[in-house]
Design a protein around this motif. Structure first.
Motif, PDB file in Angstrom:
ATOM      1  N   CYS A 196       0.854  -1.177   0.000  1.00  0.00           N
ATOM      2  CA  CYS A 196       0.000   0.000   0.000  1.00  0.00           C
ATOM      3  C   CYS A 196       0.897   1.236   0.000  1.00  0.00           C
ATOM      4  O   CYS A 196       1.872   1.307   0.750  1.00  0.00           O
ATOM      5  CB  CYS A 196      -0.864  -0.030   1.246  1.00  0.00           C
ATOM      6  SG  CYS A 196      -1.747   1.494   1.514  1.00  0.00           S
ATOM      7  N   CYS A 201       0.617   2.529   6.380  1.00  0.00           N
ATOM      8  CA  CYS A 201      -0.043   1.230   6.206  1.00  0.00           C
ATOM      9  C   CYS A 201       0.961   0.261   5.601  1.00  0.00           C
ATOM     10  O   CYS A 201       1.716   0.611   4.713  1.00  0.00           O
ATOM     11  CB  CYS A 201      -1.246   1.393   5.274  1.00  0.00           C
ATOM     12  SG  CYS A 201      -1.997  -0.158   4.782  1.00  0.00           S
ATOM     13  N   LYS A 203       0.059  -2.916   4.478  1.00  0.00           N
ATOM     14  CA  LYS A 203      -0.674  -4.022   3.861  1.00  0.00           C
ATOM     15  C   LYS A 203      -0.091  -4.336   2.479  1.00  0.00           C
ATOM     16  O   LYS A 203       0.221  -3.432   1.721  1.00  0.00           O
ATOM     17  CB  LYS A 203      -2.150  -3.660   3.739  1.00  0.00           C
ATOM     18  CG  LYS A 203      -2.840  -3.481   5.079  1.00  0.00           C
ATOM     19  CD  LYS A 203      -4.080  -4.313   5.131  1.00  0.00           C
ATOM     20  CE  LYS A 203      -4.669  -4.568   6.486  1.00  0.00           C
ATOM     21  NZ  LYS A 203      -4.281  -3.755   7.596  1.00  0.00           N
ATOM     22  N   CYS A 220      -7.167   0.258  -0.752  1.00  0.00           N
ATOM     23  CA  CYS A 220      -6.633  -0.578   0.325  1.00  0.00           C
ATOM     24  C   CYS A 220      -7.623  -0.520   1.487  1.00  0.00           C
ATOM     25  O   CYS A 220      -8.393   0.434   1.602  1.00  0.00           O
ATOM     26  CB  CYS A 220      -5.271  -0.044   0.734  1.00  0.00           C
ATOM     27  SG  CYS A 220      -4.543  -0.907   2.131  1.00  0.00           S
ATOM     28  N   CYS A 222      -7.126   0.380   4.258  1.00  0.00           N
ATOM     29  CA  CYS A 222      -6.886   1.612   5.008  1.00  0.00           C
ATOM     30  C   CYS A 222      -7.495   2.812   4.289  1.00  0.00           C
ATOM     31  O   CYS A 222      -7.505   3.912   4.822  1.00  0.00           O
ATOM     32  CB  CYS A 222      -5.395   1.828   5.212  1.00  0.00           C
ATOM     33  SG  CYS A 222      -4.552   2.394   3.726  1.00  0.00           S
ATOM     34  N   THR A 224      -6.518   3.985   1.227  1.00  0.00           N
ATOM     35  CA  THR A 224      -5.644   4.598   0.213  1.00  0.00           C
ATOM     36  C   THR A 224      -5.901   3.984  -1.162  1.00  0.00           C
ATOM     37  O   THR A 224      -5.937   2.758  -1.292  1.00  0.00           O
ATOM     38  CB  THR A 224      -4.165   4.361   0.584  1.00  0.00           C
ATOM     39  OG1 THR A 224      -4.004   4.693   1.944  1.00  0.00           O
ATOM     40  CG2 THR A 224      -3.234   5.181  -0.282  1.00  0.00           C
TER      41      THR A 224
END
Ligand SMILES: Nc1nc2c(ncn2[C@@H]2O[C@H](COP(=O)(O)OP(=O)(O)OP(=O)(O)O)[C@@H](O)[C@H]2O)c(=O)[nH]1
Ligand SMILES: [Mg+2]
Ligand SMILES: [Zn+2]
Ligand SMILES: [Zn+2]
Length: 507
Positions: A196, A201, A203, A220, A222, A224
């Motif tokens: 990401c 983040c 991920k 994502c 999160c 984004t």
């Protein structure tokens, strides 16, 4: 007196004649219009305004547990859930509307003294409610079908668009001849995994290509947004090897330029590492002159090869390569005619003596050009015919490797066993240390056949590979600070077939 009653009765009948149809009409209109409005309002509340008091959706599609940490694309589940949610919200509003009507109707029969006046309104209203609900329900049904149809059409369009984009992206990679290989685990990378892009983040998205998480972009977990395709600029994000168990960082931003896998092989001390160093030094020299741009593709290559230039200049000896599996040195080569990513694999000579160790070099089947390095001094026949004085002088720099045939046969068999079509592969056979054994006027192949007695090896290479070329190289620096010209000559041949024209040589 009865005249008055008759008169009143007529008036009452008149009232009924007006009130009943009027109430029916009013009820009908209210419900015929009210139900669709309730449905549209429900839709608006679910799809657009999402007010705080909106009840929770009955179910919400969950992304697969083993999937990427991204939100589902709207038409891959949420749209259907929204449609269902809107119907439920609308049904609640309709129920309220019906309850309101029901209350009014029952009130009309319980108005004490005024019941005689209100009941026709109630009866009319009830008929209107029934008829209006039927009409309104029909309209709602049509609206719902249209809504579902739109959702279905978009769902299909989105899938078609996603597939089309994937096809175009794959085609673009093919046209650009981009086949990605992980420099750590040597596996083909069908598509890089990406982290990401948000700084907060961590991920990792294993497959960002268009699909259930998004077509042009995905989000994502999160929040984004990320690009889904190399075509759309995903290569700007930090890339990783997607293979479980490896997942190393691919700092060289794969996917934009064709990759050239170049394995060196040959016996211990043959001169592989020194050849690699001199090639790198030559690339740096061309870079300094502005003829091309060569940069280290990642930090570990920079760490390993930073010393190459210094070592070449100092004339010091290279040290033996460790037996561990090699990691590719990655060099990004930018030329006027495009960019290439060079992956140079320099394994220790011992790796080429037995099947078990050669087998592990799975990068071998990703290459189409191979470089076999041979120390001519290690060839017994050649060594023995050298004058004793020269033998004495060269003994310290002679590699004590077994005959060059062993490394060649072993690797050749392995490459073949890995399924490389040798008839499409090229082999450069490089005799190192030409600075130590004097210049040669004639043909290198002839020299190798007669003076080195490598007739068998030459025959085998010619039979097996599509193209074989023999070189004699001096991996040293001249007194004027330039790398011996034999290195550039070898590099030009190696790169020419990859569509790269290096500086110098005959055009
Ligand atoms: N003068 C001279 N020395 C060379 C040349 N090529 C290699 N050497 C020397 O030969 C020795 C072995 O060279 P390396 O390149 O380390 O050999 P290698 O094939 O990488 O060996 P391993 O890593 O052990 O498999 C080193 O001392 C090098 O400096 C050359 O062309 N000229
Ligand atoms: Mg080495
Ligand atoms: Zn990998
Ligand atoms: Zn994120």
């Amino acid at each position: 007196m009865w005249v008055v009653y008759i008169f009143l009765f007529i008036i009452y009948l008149g009232y009924l004649g007006i009130a009943l149809p009027a109430a029916t009409a009013a009820g009908g209109v209210v419900y015929a219009i009210g139900l669709p409005i309730a449905y549209l309002r429900g839709l608006g509340r679910v799809l657009a305004t999402r007010p705080r008091d909106l009840p929770a959706p009955p179910r919400w599609p969950q992304p697969p547990a083993d999937g990427d940490p991204a939100l589902l694309q709207y038409f891959y589940g949420p749209a259907r859930a929204d449609a269902e949610h809107a119907v439920r919200v609308a049904y609640r509003s309709c129920q309220e509307l019906w309850e309101m009507g029901g209350d009014l109707i029952s009130d009309s029969f319980e108005a004490d003294d005024a019941t005689w006046f209100t009941w026709p309104l109630g009866v009319g209203g009830a008929i209107g409610l029934a008829v209006g609900s039927l009409a309104g329900g029909l309209i709602v049904g049509v609206l719902a079908v249209i809504h579902l149809l739109v959702v279905a059409i978009f769902a299909i369009l989105v899938r078609v668009l996603g597939t089309a984009l994937r096809v175009v992206d794959t085609a673009m990679l093919r046209v650009k001849n981009v086949k990605m290989v992980c420099p750590h685990c040597y596996e083909r990378v069908p598509y890089p995994a990406y982290d990401c892009p948000s700084a907060t983040c961590d991920k990792r998205h294993r497959d960002v290509r268009p699909g259930k998480y998004g077509i042009v972009r995905r989000r994502c977990q999160c929040g984004t947004p990320m690009n889904t395709l190399l075509l759309l600029g995903s290569s700007k994000m930090p890339a990783f090897c997607p293979h479980r168990g490896c997942e190393h960082s691919l700092e060289h931003r794969p996917g934009e330029a064709p990759e050239i896998v170049l394995p060196f092989f040959g016996a211990t001390g043959a001169g592989k590492t020194r050849l690699l160093y001199s090639m790198v030094t030559q690339l740096q020299a061309w870079t300094d002159k502005g003829q091309l741009k060569a940069e280290f593709g990642d930090s570990s290559t920079a760490r390993e090869l930073d010393v190459a230039g210094t070592l070449m200049r100092s004339g010091a000896s290279t040290i033996g390569t460790s037996i561990e599996l090699p990691r590719a040195s990655v060099i990004r080569l930018s030329l006027k005619k495009g960019t290439r990513i060079l992956q140079l694999y320099d394994a220790a000579g011992e790796r080429f003596y037995d099947t078990d160790r050669t087998e592990e070099l799975r990068y071998l089947n990703k290459a189409r050009t191979f470089i076999l390095v041979i120390d001519p001094l290690s060839v017994e026949a050649f060594w023995l015919q050298l004058p004793a004085g020269i033998q004495e002088e060269l003994r310290p720099v002679r590699s004590a490797a077994p005959s060059p045939d062993l490394a060649y046969q072993q690797t050749h068999q392995q490459i073949e066993a890995m399924g490389v079509p040798l008839k499409k592969a090229r082999l450069a056979i490089v005799f190192s240390r030409s600075d130590l054994i004097g210049t040669l006027d004639g043909d290198v192949t002839e020299w190798a056949r007669t003076e080195l007695g490598l007739g068998n090896l030459i025959r085998s290479t010619m039979q097996n590979f599509r193209e074989v070329r023999y070189f004699r190289t001096a991996a040293i620096m001249e007194s004027d600070g330039s790398v011996d010209s034999s290195i550039a000559e070898l590099m030009r041949w190696v790169m020419a077939r990859e569509g790269v024209q290096l500086p110098g040589g005959t055009p």
